[in-house]
Write an enzyme that holds these catalytic residues in place. Structure first.
Site: not given
Length: 769
Positions: A444, A497, A655, A657, A705
């Site tokens: 992602i 990133e 994306h 979520c 997560h």
């Protein structure tokens, strides 16, 4: 005298004490005694702070180590069987349900491997709650005494509080059926859960609580008739019990008028309504009150950071007093202050002019007290004069206005938001360029934000690391990520990133029209806190924001490299937006700024560009109607403005979520490829909703997560479930979301297994051909 009330206070600690201790507990660096000690210190600080400010009605049980809805699931024994077989302590059951748990057996404990429950947005906020998951075998019972314990804890400190708990109708309606009971309607469990609620209220009464706050926020939604009827059943059940505390029924984030009959039927002592978000409901709510009921007027914004207009708030409260009398009105925050940073006094770098615009949770205590005193006839003229001067200064500030940006918005046309060709033509050209295999793999965007990355970023921010040295460091981190992706043979790469602190803050810092805090942390979920940027003026992009890093990453690989941007709605919703112009205007300004960035990326040779919109559903008005339809149009338009100026061969990704997504809403964006969080859905109907999505999609295969590592076989099974209803030629293989919060070891293992599963299916379908 009119009382003041605060519906809840941030639980993170002024210096993020809860995050630091919770993560230390998860890593085994501290034990549960230290975790509980820090929680107790935060609670004591919060109660004493409100008491010192003069707040009359202070909430307790607004604290949580992870999520207040998850706390209630633990308290009421709504614990799926998969979490009970490991003999975990209650706090570890809570964390396992919230984030999953995977650990090897030791001499003193069993091996554990369990995934987390589903996590979704709390209404239209950026807070995430853990969705209650019910089964036909769920046995409701009190599994502890947290609300009572925390009430008594405050009482020992000399602070009388009003315990707060999510109400039975909202709790059931916001939940879902477990995968073994998909035909179960949670609201049908009302009769089973009400006695447990009553038992809790009896225990609170026995502890000395005179009143409780029961939150029923679903009253601001479009509710089916059985759910509306459930309010009468629930609150008449409580009214029939003698000796229970008085109930304040609290709603927020919208108007209750469409469900006013349910409110009318509730035999409760008081009703709380949000008059910041829906001031127009005041007259209708007053008309629905019984003669003995009080009204709590939410006139201080619990969701934003702008200083309240005390005169305007007082006028709303006074309007209620004129109809009901001062003894029947309470001045309150619109909602819990959970959604705001803790204390503006911790901000040392904001300019004096901009700082004067704001009010954080601690300052909102003073605001609610001043308004209550003002409508009670006390002399607060000095505070009112200072407030009026601040409000006037913000309205007239040159910071907010940019004529060039305003002009550019007026020049937007339909053509600006349309790709040159439809998807069916674009995808044919893209397939010739990229030559991707069946089941293409990607991630992602973000990769682990290591301690080394954070240290070097802080050094650079403090001037302890030169721009040249920092750039070399970032390039070395990008190369590590690229080489790893090549090593495991991912198909479409990302640069990881490492230069980004946050997916919204990073862009806000480079856009004109934003202000930033150093300690303005707000809980998003669990131990994940964010510092939302603040939109203080018209938005534009002075210079390229991501081109340099993307171009470098592409230069060191022959595989496609995605440019990574946050979308206009996500930047808007994950910032504190302006309240002096419409959100539509702000979204269109952001769309234009991002269009400049997308076009620059394409010109620099980055031809796969992902513009993430995880907040797209979050921005949707809570009720169906004209406002919602209008949002559908301008939200999609702002995205298309950002992305439609590219060639057919440039592939646009997006994306989404942690929301209940509508495929039609996503379809309107016209992205070539979308990736959607899916790993915790456990619902085949959700796959079917996307099976006729016309463009390409990846349904997320593992929970980013959670620290647990899915095996290759688990990935294979997950994909098999999806392919039962989803076209193979359209399916991408990817995680749920970005990987910045994960460690490198688990990231490497999970992605390696994911790619292996994709290759398994390529081989399987190649044999079929």
């Amino acid at each position: 005298m009119v009382q003041s009330s605060v519906l809840g206070f941030p639980r993170i600690g002024a210096q993020r004490e809860l995050k630091k201790t919770t993560e230390a507990y998860w890593s085994g660096k501290v034990g549960k005694d230290e975790l509980f000690k820090v929680g107790k210190e935060i609670r004591a600080t919060n109660w004493k702070l409100q008491q010192a400010a003069g707040v009359d009605v202070i909430a307790s049980n607004d604290f949580s180590y992870y999520d207040q809805v998850l706390d209630l699931s633990l308290l009421f024994n709504v614990i799926p069987d998969r979490y009970t077989k490991y003999e975990l302590e209650p706090i570890d059951v809570l964390f396992a349900m919230g984030r999953g748990l995977q650990r090897k057996a030791t001499e003193t404990s069993k091996a554990v491997d369990v995934t987390a429950l589903e996590m979704v947005k709390w209404f239209d906020s950026n807070y995430h709650y853990v969705r209650p998951t019910f089964s036909k075998t769920t046995q409701f019972k009190l599994n502890g005494s947290k609300p009572v314990d925390e009430y008594l804890e405050a009482k020992e400190l000399g602070v009388e509080t009003r315990p707060v708990v999510l109400g039975p109708v909202s709790y059931l309606f916001l939940g879902k059926a477990d995968k073994d009971s998909l035909d179960l309607e949670p609201i049908t469990l009302l009769d089973q859960i009400l006695p447990v609620y009553a038992e809790l209220l009896e225990k609170l009464a026995a502890a000395g609580a005179k009143s409780v706050q029961i939150d029923e926020p679903v009253l601001v939604l479009d509710l089916p008739q059985p759910v509306q009827a459930a309010f009468k059943t629930a609150y008449e059940f409580f009214a029939a019990k003698s000796g229970l505390p008085e109930i304040t029924l609290a709603t927020y984030f919208g108007t209750v008028i469409p469900n006013i009959e349910a409110v009318k039927s509730a035999p409760v002592a008081a009703i709380h309504v949000d008059l910041v978000r829906a001031p127009e409901q005041l007259e209708g709510v007053i008309a629905a009150l019984k003669p003995e009921q009080k009204l709590s007027v939410g006139v201080i914004d619990g969701r934003n950071i702008w200083k309240a207009d005390a005169a305007a708030a007082s006028a709303i409260a006074q309007a209620a007093i004129s109809k009901l009398g001062a003894d029947r009105v309470v001045v309150a925050t619109s909602s819990s202050l959970l959604h705001t940073p803790v204390d503006l006094n911790n901000e040392k770098k904001l300019s004096a002019e901009i700082k004067d615009f704001f009010s954080f949770a601690t300052q909102k205590l003073d605001e609610v007290v001043v308004v209550a005193k003002n409508v009670s006839g006390e002399d607060v003229s000095e505070a009112l004069a200072a407030n009026a001067a601040s409000v006037k200064a913000r309205a007239e500030s040159s910071i907010t206005n940019d004529a060039a940006v305003k002009q550019r918005v007026t020049e937007i046309t339909d053509k600006l938001g349309r790709r040159a060709s439809p998807f069916v033509e674009r995808i044919q050209e893209q397939e010739k360029v990229y030559k991707l295999p069946l089941f293409p793999t990607t991630t992602i965007g973000s990769f682990p934000q290591t301690k080394d990355i954070r240290i070097n970023r802080n050094k650079f921010a403090k001037g302890e690391l030169s721009p040249e040295a920092y750039e070399k460091f970032i390039e070395s981190e990008i190369e590590k990520v690229v080489r790893f992706q090549e090593e495991i043979d991912l198909d479409v790469l990302v640069h990881g990133e490492p230069e980004r602190n946050d997916m919204v803050q990073y862009f806000g810092e480079q856009l004109k029209g934003f202000a930033f805090t150093t300690n303005g942390w707000v809980q998003s979920y669990g131990s994940r806190y964010v510092r939302p940027p603040i939109i203080v003026g018209d938005v534009s992009r002075p210079a390229p924001m991501t081109v340099k890093e993307s171009v470098y990453a592409q230069s060191i690989t022959t595989k496609p490299m995605k440019g990574m941007l946050s979308g206009p709605i996500t930047i808007l919703r994950w910032s504190f937006p302006r309240v002096d112009v419409s959100q539509k205007t702000q979204a269109l300004q952001l769309g234009l700024a991002l269009r400049d960035e997308v076009n620059d990326l394409e010109a620099a040779g980055i031809t796969v560009i992902q513009v993430d919109e995880p907040a797209l559903r979050e921005g949707l008005p809570l009720r169906d109607g004209a406002e919602r339809q209008d949002y559908y149009q301008w939200a999609a338009e702002s995205f298309r403005i950002a992305t439609a100026g590219v060639k057919n061969t440039t592939q646009i990704h997006s994306h989404f979520c942690y929301s209940d997504l509508d495929p039609n809403h996503i379809k309107a964006l016209d992205a070539d490829v979308v990736s959607i969080e899916f790993s915790k859905k456990d619902d085949p109907n959700y796959i079917r909703e996307f099976s006729d999505y016309p463009n390409h999609a990846g349904l997320g295969l593992f929970d980013i997560h959670s620290p647990r590592i899915p095996s290759k076989e688990e990935f294979i099974q997950k994909i098999a479930t999806i392919l039962e209803v989803y076209p193979t030629e359209k399916f991408w293989v990817n995680p749920d979301c970005g990987l910045k919060t994960r460690g490198w070891e688990e990231t490497k293992a999970s992605l390696t297994n994911m790619v292996a599963a994709a290759k398994y299916y390529r081989e399987k379908y190649a044999k079929k051909d």
